[in-house]
Design a protein around this motif. Structure first.
Motif, PDB file in Angstrom:
ATOM      1  N   SER A  10       0.767  -1.303  -0.176  1.00 28.70           N
ATOM      2  CA  SER A  10      -0.003   0.088  -0.199  1.00 28.70           C
ATOM      3  C   SER A  10       0.951   1.250   0.013  1.00 28.70           C
ATOM      4  O   SER A  10       0.389   2.510  -0.191  1.00 28.70           O
ATOM      5  CB  SER A  10      -0.928   0.012   1.229  1.00 28.70           C
ATOM      6  N   ILE A  11       2.137   1.061   0.521  1.00 28.21           N
ATOM      7  CA  ILE A  11       3.008   2.514   0.642  1.00 28.21           C
ATOM      8  C   ILE A  11       3.712   2.316  -0.944  1.00 28.21           C
ATOM      9  O   ILE A  11       4.010   3.587  -1.608  1.00 28.21           O
ATOM     10  CB  ILE A  11       4.009   2.189   1.499  1.00 28.21           C
ATOM     11  N   LEU A  12       4.213   1.283  -1.444  1.00 26.92           N
ATOM     12  CA  LEU A  12       4.685   1.331  -2.743  1.00 26.92           C
ATOM     13  C   LEU A  12       4.299   1.820  -3.871  1.00 26.92           C
ATOM     14  O   LEU A  12       4.605   2.467  -4.874  1.00 26.92           O
ATOM     15  CB  LEU A  12       5.093  -0.233  -3.100  1.00 26.92           C
ATOM     16  N   GLY A  13       2.813   1.778  -3.919  1.00 28.64           N
ATOM     17  CA  GLY A  13       1.906   2.411  -5.094  1.00 28.64           C
ATOM     18  C   GLY A  13       2.140   3.771  -5.166  1.00 28.64           C
ATOM     19  O   GLY A  13       2.489   4.392  -6.315  1.00 28.64           O
ATOM     20  N   PRO A  14       1.965   4.549  -4.233  1.00 33.63           N
ATOM     21  CA  PRO A  14       1.812   6.085  -3.932  1.00 33.63           C
ATOM     22  C   PRO A  14       3.212   6.457  -4.242  1.00 33.63           C
ATOM     23  O   PRO A  14       3.622   7.566  -4.837  1.00 33.63           O
ATOM     24  CB  PRO A  14       1.327   6.240  -2.480  1.00 33.63           C
ATOM     25  N   VAL A  15       4.410   5.754  -3.778  1.00 34.94           N
ATOM     26  CA  VAL A  15       5.724   6.089  -3.952  1.00 34.94           C
ATOM     27  C   VAL A  15       6.015   5.830  -5.465  1.00 34.94           C
ATOM     28  O   VAL A  15       6.672   6.760  -5.910  1.00 34.94           O
ATOM     29  CB  VAL A  15       6.663   5.137  -3.021  1.00 34.94           C
ATOM     30  N   ALA A  16       5.809   4.912  -5.974  1.00 39.78           N
ATOM     31  CA  ALA A  16       5.962   4.755  -7.520  1.00 39.78           C
ATOM     32  C   ALA A  16       5.083   5.928  -8.210  1.00 39.78           C
ATOM     33  O   ALA A  16       5.737   6.310  -9.100  1.00 39.78           O
ATOM     34  CB  ALA A  16       5.325   3.446  -7.804  1.00 39.78           C
ATOM     35  N   ASP A  62       6.595  14.404   2.616  1.00 44.06           N
ATOM     36  CA  ASP A  62       5.225  15.215   2.552  1.00 44.06           C
ATOM     37  C   ASP A  62       4.224  14.615   2.070  1.00 44.06           C
ATOM     38  O   ASP A  62       3.093  14.774   2.572  1.00 44.06           O
ATOM     39  CB  ASP A  62       5.669  16.489   1.647  1.00 44.06           C
ATOM     40  N   ALA A  63       4.317  14.088   0.945  1.00 51.17           N
ATOM     41  CA  ALA A  63       3.339  13.507   0.301  1.00 51.17           C
ATOM     42  C   ALA A  63       2.536  12.266   0.944  1.00 51.17           C
ATOM     43  O   ALA A  63       1.250  12.082   0.995  1.00 51.17           O
ATOM     44  CB  ALA A  63       3.555  12.681  -1.002  1.00 51.17           C
ATOM     45  N   LEU A  64       3.230  11.645   1.832  1.00 47.35           N
ATOM     46  CA  LEU A  64       2.826  10.371   2.668  1.00 47.35           C
ATOM     47  C   LEU A  64       2.470  10.742   4.085  1.00 47.35           C
ATOM     48  O   LEU A  64       2.324   9.872   4.964  1.00 47.35           O
ATOM     49  CB  LEU A  64       4.043   9.245   2.638  1.00 47.35           C
ATOM     50  N   GLY A  65       2.726  12.342   4.429  1.00 49.16           N
ATOM     51  CA  GLY A  65       2.313  12.645   5.832  1.00 49.16           C
ATOM     52  C   GLY A  65       3.285  11.909   6.725  1.00 49.16           C
ATOM     53  O   GLY A  65       3.063  11.605   7.857  1.00 49.16           O
ATOM     54  N   ALA A  66       4.826  11.765   6.219  1.00 49.85           N
ATOM     55  CA  ALA A  66       5.596  11.159   7.142  1.00 49.85           C
ATOM     56  C   ALA A  66       6.685  12.119   7.357  1.00 49.85           C
ATOM     57  O   ALA A  66       6.813  13.354   7.084  1.00 49.85           O
ATOM     58  CB  ALA A  66       6.193  10.002   6.422  1.00 49.85           C
ATOM     59  N   SER A  67       7.707  11.673   8.125  1.00 52.72           N
ATOM     60  CA  SER A  67       9.018  12.369   8.533  1.00 52.72           C
ATOM     61  C   SER A  67       9.913  12.059   7.861  1.00 52.72           C
ATOM     62  O   SER A  67      10.201  11.116   7.553  1.00 52.72           O
ATOM     63  CB  SER A  67       9.385  12.078   9.958  1.00 52.72           C
ATOM     64  N   PHE A  68      10.872  13.218   7.629  1.00 50.99           N
ATOM     65  CA  PHE A  68      12.085  13.009   6.824  1.00 50.99           C
ATOM     66  C   PHE A  68      13.275  13.104   7.682  1.00 50.99           C
ATOM     67  O   PHE A  68      13.336  13.775   8.692  1.00 50.99           O
ATOM     68  CB  PHE A  68      12.058  14.375   5.793  1.00 50.99           C
ATOM     69  N   VAL A  69      14.368  12.239   7.565  1.00 45.88           N
ATOM     70  CA  VAL A  69      15.450  12.249   8.173  1.00 45.88           C
ATOM     71  C   VAL A  69      16.681  12.216   7.374  1.00 45.88           C
ATOM     72  O   VAL A  69      16.805  11.328   6.285  1.00 45.88           O
ATOM     73  CB  VAL A  69      15.456  11.103   9.176  1.00 45.88           C
ATOM     74  N   SER A  70      17.627  13.237   7.369  1.00 41.27           N
ATOM     75  CA  SER A  70      18.963  12.850   6.561  1.00 41.27           C
ATOM     76  C   SER A  70      19.913  12.134   7.405  1.00 41.27           C
ATOM     77  O   SER A  70      20.088  12.260   8.375  1.00 41.27           O
ATOM     78  CB  SER A  70      19.545  14.299   6.475  1.00 41.27           C
ATOM     79  N   LEU A  71      20.373  10.939   6.626  1.00 37.77           N
ATOM     80  CA  LEU A  71      21.125   9.968   7.242  1.00 37.77           C
ATOM     81  C   LEU A  71      22.640  10.441   6.820  1.00 37.77           C
ATOM     82  O   LEU A  71      23.429  10.013   7.502  1.00 37.77           O
ATOM     83  CB  LEU A  71      20.866   8.718   6.489  1.00 37.77           C
TER      84      LEU A  71
END
Length: 190
Positions: A10-16, A62-71
């Motif tokens: 369900s995550i791969l679809g929107p990511v793609a 942003d699109a997934l309503g998630a957090s971003f972390v620079s590794l």
């Protein structure tokens, strides 16, 4: 033909979709592919992209309503961590996004072990096409073997010595004799 099935479908679809809209080439890689081919639940998705990974990861977050972390800003590796709408049955999802080191074949050639040097184009995963396996990682998955991709693999990153042992133990695999010899040779690098 192989298809990687994942609890993160369900995550791969929107990511793609977002990656396609950005006109970016993306590959599922590393431990995610290895674990999926073994039928193991995967804790995170690993993507290699031919674009600015930080910029793309920010847009995905942003699109997934998630957090971003620079590794790793120097190597252009970022992480997306999300929980909202997760259907994974756990606390959410993790997506590591890294810029390809050259093209996909040169990127796979720089990895640690054959079982981690398999890639699936993200679009192919969604349509059931086969994996890219230039180093015969699937054969080593079948024989349950940990094999160094090249002789200097541990000299490039000594932490891989511990990773070989961890992978062998957690997967129930054997470390092949030449890889053991390389490990003994480079043991003092830890």
């Amino acid at each position: 033909m192989i298809t990687v099935k994942s609890s993160y479908q369900s995550i791969l679809g929107p990511v793609a979709e977002l990656i396609s809209a950005e006109n970016v080439e993306a590959f599922l890689v590393g431990g995610f592919v290895r674990d999926a081919l073994l039928g193991r639940a995967s804790k995170d998705i690993d993507l290699a992209v031919n674009a600015d990974a930080h910029m793309l990861a920010r847009k995905l977050a942003d699109a997934l309503g998630a957090s971003f972390v620079s590794l790793d800003a120097d190597r252009d590796v970022a992480r997306i961590v999300g929980t909202a709408g997760s259907e994974t049955g756990d606390d959410g999802f993790v997506i590591d996004v890294a810029r390809l080191d050259g093209d996909i074949n040169s990127d796979l050639a720089r990895r640690d072990f054959t079982v981690n040097s398999i890639a699936i184009p993200l679009e192919a995963e969604l349509h059931g096409d086969s994996a890219l396996d230039p180093h015969n990682g699937r054969a080593d998955l079948q024989t349950r073997t940990i094999r160094a991709l090249k002789p200097d693999v541990f000299r490039q990153d000594p932490v891989r010595l511990m990773r070989a042992v961890r992978l062998a133990g957690s997967l129930g695999f054997e470390i092949e004799p030449n890889t053991k010899d390389l490990m003994h040779r480079d043991l003092t690098l830890i």
